[in-house]
Design a protein around this motif. Structure first.
Motif, PDB file in Angstrom:
ATOM      1  N   SER A 198       3.843 -11.662  -6.577  1.00  0.00           N
ATOM      2  CA  SER A 198       4.297 -10.085  -6.835  1.00  0.00           C
ATOM      3  C   SER A 198       3.122  -9.625  -7.582  1.00  0.00           C
ATOM      4  N   ALA A 199       2.255 -10.527  -8.025  1.00  0.00           N
ATOM      5  CA  ALA A 199       1.139  -9.854  -9.028  1.00  0.00           C
ATOM      6  C   ALA A 199       0.153  -9.462  -8.110  1.00  0.00           C
ATOM      7  N   ALA A 200      -0.357  -9.632  -7.016  1.00  0.00           N
ATOM      8  CA  ALA A 200      -1.368  -8.979  -6.156  1.00  0.00           C
ATOM      9  C   ALA A 200      -0.355  -8.256  -4.846  1.00  0.00           C
ATOM     10  N   SER A 201       0.576  -8.941  -4.399  1.00  0.00           N
ATOM     11  CA  SER A 201       0.917  -8.485  -3.232  1.00  0.00           C
ATOM     12  C   SER A 201       2.501  -7.845  -3.627  1.00  0.00           C
ATOM     13  N   GLY A 202       2.863  -7.460  -4.772  1.00  0.00           N
ATOM     14  CA  GLY A 202       4.059  -6.900  -5.001  1.00  0.00           C
ATOM     15  C   GLY A 202       4.510  -5.637  -4.702  1.00  0.00           C
ATOM     16  N   LEU A 203       5.545  -5.222  -4.686  1.00  0.00           N
ATOM     17  CA  LEU A 203       6.328  -4.037  -4.227  1.00  0.00           C
ATOM     18  C   LEU A 203       5.824  -2.793  -5.083  1.00  0.00           C
ATOM     19  N   PRO A 204       5.963  -2.953  -6.181  1.00  0.00           N
ATOM     20  CA  PRO A 204       5.699  -1.672  -7.264  1.00  0.00           C
ATOM     21  C   PRO A 204       4.327  -1.029  -6.632  1.00  0.00           C
ATOM     22  N   ALA A 205       3.222  -1.581  -6.371  1.00  0.00           N
ATOM     23  CA  ALA A 205       2.005  -0.856  -6.130  1.00  0.00           C
ATOM     24  C   ALA A 205       2.118  -0.084  -5.069  1.00  0.00           C
ATOM     25  N   VAL A 206       2.925  -0.667  -4.037  1.00  0.00           N
ATOM     26  CA  VAL A 206       2.978   0.386  -2.593  1.00  0.00           C
ATOM     27  C   VAL A 206       4.282   1.001  -2.404  1.00  0.00           C
ATOM     28  N   LYS A 207       5.107   1.139  -3.731  1.00  0.00           N
ATOM     29  CA  LYS A 207       6.485   1.698  -3.406  1.00  0.00           C
ATOM     30  C   LYS A 207       6.514   3.256  -2.901  1.00  0.00           C
ATOM     31  N   ASP A 208       5.530   3.895  -3.109  1.00  0.00           N
ATOM     32  CA  ASP A 208       5.411   5.279  -2.524  1.00  0.00           C
ATOM     33  C   ASP A 208       5.139   5.379  -1.424  1.00  0.00           C
ATOM     34  N   ASN A 209       4.409   4.347  -0.754  1.00  0.00           N
ATOM     35  CA  ASN A 209       3.824   4.217   0.628  1.00  0.00           C
ATOM     36  C   ASN A 209       3.964   2.664   1.052  1.00  0.00           C
ATOM     37  N   PRO A 210       5.149   2.300   1.258  1.00  0.00           N
ATOM     38  CA  PRO A 210       5.448   1.228   1.654  1.00  0.00           C
ATOM     39  C   PRO A 210       4.830   0.554   3.012  1.00  0.00           C
ATOM     40  N   VAL A 211       4.768  -0.666   3.210  1.00  0.00           N
ATOM     41  CA  VAL A 211       3.979  -1.094   3.989  1.00  0.00           C
ATOM     42  C   VAL A 211       4.480  -2.118   4.899  1.00  0.00           C
ATOM     43  N   PRO A 212       5.604  -2.116   5.386  1.00  0.00           N
ATOM     44  CA  PRO A 212       6.420  -3.195   5.904  1.00  0.00           C
ATOM     45  C   PRO A 212       5.879  -3.857   7.318  1.00  0.00           C
ATOM     46  N   LEU A 213       5.309  -3.140   7.824  1.00  0.00           N
ATOM     47  CA  LEU A 213       4.792  -3.705   9.303  1.00  0.00           C
ATOM     48  C   LEU A 213       3.139  -4.271   8.858  1.00  0.00           C
ATOM     49  N   THR A 214       2.362  -3.566   8.164  1.00  0.00           N
ATOM     50  CA  THR A 214       0.951  -3.696   7.768  1.00  0.00           C
ATOM     51  C   THR A 214       0.713  -4.548   6.717  1.00  0.00           C
ATOM     52  N   GLY A 215       1.408  -4.470   5.719  1.00  0.00           N
ATOM     53  CA  GLY A 215       1.159  -5.127   4.276  1.00  0.00           C
ATOM     54  C   GLY A 215       0.912  -6.750   4.419  1.00  0.00           C
ATOM     55  N   ASP A 216       0.093  -7.301   3.905  1.00  0.00           N
ATOM     56  CA  ASP A 216      -0.184  -8.605   3.900  1.00  0.00           C
ATOM     57  C   ASP A 216      -0.525  -9.417   2.505  1.00  0.00           C
ATOM     58  N   THR A 217      -0.456 -10.704   2.438  1.00  0.00           N
ATOM     59  CA  THR A 217      -0.617 -11.417   1.363  1.00  0.00           C
ATOM     60  C   THR A 217      -2.098 -11.922   1.155  1.00  0.00           C
ATOM     61  N   TYR A 218      -3.019 -11.033   1.736  1.00  0.00           N
ATOM     62  CA  TYR A 218      -4.585 -11.518   1.522  1.00  0.00           C
ATOM     63  C   TYR A 218      -4.952 -11.757  -0.129  1.00  0.00           C
ATOM     64  N   GLY A 219      -4.325 -10.618  -0.695  1.00  0.00           N
ATOM     65  CA  GLY A 219      -4.803 -10.591  -2.316  1.00  0.00           C
ATOM     66  C   GLY A 219      -4.249 -11.906  -3.016  1.00  0.00           C
ATOM     67  N   THR A 220      -2.931 -12.324  -2.530  1.00  0.00           N
ATOM     68  CA  THR A 220      -2.486 -13.679  -3.306  1.00  0.00           C
ATOM     69  C   THR A 220      -3.314 -14.812  -2.829  1.00  0.00           C
ATOM     70  N   GLY A 221      -3.838 -14.562  -1.604  1.00  0.00           N
ATOM     71  CA  GLY A 221      -4.947 -15.883  -1.032  1.00  0.00           C
ATOM     72  C   GLY A 221      -6.148 -15.825  -1.910  1.00  0.00           C
ATOM     73  N   VAL A 222      -6.624 -14.638  -2.359  1.00  0.00           N
ATOM     74  CA  VAL A 222      -7.875 -14.647  -3.217  1.00  0.00           C
ATOM     75  C   VAL A 222      -7.602 -15.389  -4.569  1.00  0.00           C
TER      76      VAL A 222
END
Length: 373
Positions: free
Chosen positions: A93-117
């Motif tokens: 949730s730190a990088a790939s969490g819901l709050p950061a995109v709550k106004d524009n959700p990304v259920p199909l295109t969101g990814d966990t790349y930031g967590t991988g970093v």
């Protein structure tokens, strides 16, 4: 040491997403309890289930660095690194969490790349074990964003890189592993699942969590089928409990670890709430308590599948402790004998709400104790 007649109280809440950390919640609830039960021995035990705030409950240095959120936008995120243990504690949730995109959700295109970093950074600091909290994610990508960050790129049948996110996984054919970050991919993985749901099906990642991540019914079906295809390509059993947490992240990590080691022995999917409870010695403390108070933002069907409130209640079974659950709302029945205290919708003064709820829990406990003699 408290007198034998002193009431022993344990306050062990989860965080209240976006409004109160588990530590703050415990402090404010305890304040309310002590306004009613003045002479009590009260202990704060902040809890987490793998979601927001889990890593902060472990000891180590807080590391903050630039990365990307679930939508690919630049952000900063933090994790805890314990050099002595050679272990990094990272919340998805730190990088790939819901709050950061709550106004524009990304259920199909969101990814966990930031967590991988964050994972790659932790390995360069000496981490040989990654404890990854699988809760509060905005993604349903099967962990493929993490794989890309670690150099394993998903390809379609023509050898082209897939688009980001779970919506494209139906076109997955293979992975390009020529540039895999071998040291990072070879770590020991402890995945703290915030639920016991499998990857696919009516109780899977897309159906259970997709709607809260912004997925329409049609998108839920698309991602569910895409995750099933990912499991087929990677050879991961989609029915394994906990593998549906955080949009199926355990699938990608299990495949990657098996690629490195030839077995899945280096991946451990465990209950986040039970792991944190064990680290906090919660079972032993509940055994000595008269009154145990826990809480979370919403008590619903997911709460009984490995969330903090259900684990705390479970640990109190067979003891003399009365349990109270504080929640913003109750959409499911609490177990028999458990007190339910509704906090109500979040206001600007969350502290006051939790103090009042703690006081109400104390009143309900005293009333119950009096009725039982």
């Amino acid at each position: 040491m408290a007198d034998a007649d002193t009431l022993r109280v344990v306050v062990a809440p989860d965080s209240f997403k976006g409004s109160a950390s588990a530590s703050d919640a415990a402090e404010w609830i305890a304040e309310g309890i002590q306004s009613v039960i003045i002479d009590c021995d009260i202990e704060h035990i902040p809890m987490a289930d793998g979601g927001e705030g889990t890593s902060a409950l472990f000891s180590g240095e807080m590391i903050t660095l630039p990365t990307t959120d679930a939508a690919g936008h630049l952000t900063e995120a933090s994790y805890v690194y314990n050099a002595e243990e050679e272990t990094a504690y990272i919340d998805v949730s730190a990088a790939s969490g819901l709050p950061a995109v709550k106004d524009n959700p990304v259920p199909l295109t969101g990814d966990t790349y930031g967590t991988g970093v964050l994972i790659a950074d932790a390995q360069t600091r000496g981490a040989r074990r990654i404890v990854l909290g699988l809760g509060g994610s905005a993604t349903i990508d099967g962990g493929t964003g993490i794989l890309v960050a670690l150099g394993a790129n998903p390809l379609d049948a023509d050898g082209h890189p897939l688009r980001h996110g779970g919506g494209a996984l139906g076109d997955l054919d293979s992975f390009d592993t020529a540039k895999v970050n071998i040291p990072a991919a070879s770590v020991e993985w402890v995945l703290l699942a915030d639920s016991e749901f499998p990857v696919t099906g009516q109780q899977g990642a897309a159906h259970v969590f997709g709607p809260q991540k912004g997925a329409s019914p049609e998108e839920v079906e698309k991602v569910d089928a895409a995750l099933a295809h990912l499991c087929e390509v990677t050879g991961v059993d989609p029915e394994q409990p906990g593998y549906g947490a955080a949009g199926g992240i355990a699938v990608g990590i299990t495949w990657l670890s098996r690629l490195m080691h030839g077995t899945t022995d280096h991946v451990h999917v465990v209950s986040g709430a039970r792991t944190v409870a064990s680290a906090q010695g919660l079972k032993e403390k509940i055994a000595e308590a008269n009154f145990v108070v826990t809480g979370e933002g919403k008590y619903d069907g997911q709460s009984t599948a490995g969330k903090v409130a259900s684990v705390v209640t479970e640990l109190a079974e067979g003891t003399n402790a009365t349990v109270a659950i504080l929640s913003g709302s109750f959409e499911s029945e609490v177990p028999e004998g458990v007190l339910a205290v509704e906090i109500g919708e979040q206001t600007d003064d969350v502290r006051a709400q939790l103090v009042r709820a703690g006081a109400q829990a104390a009143v309900d406990y005293l009333n119950t104790s009096t009725a039982q003699g």
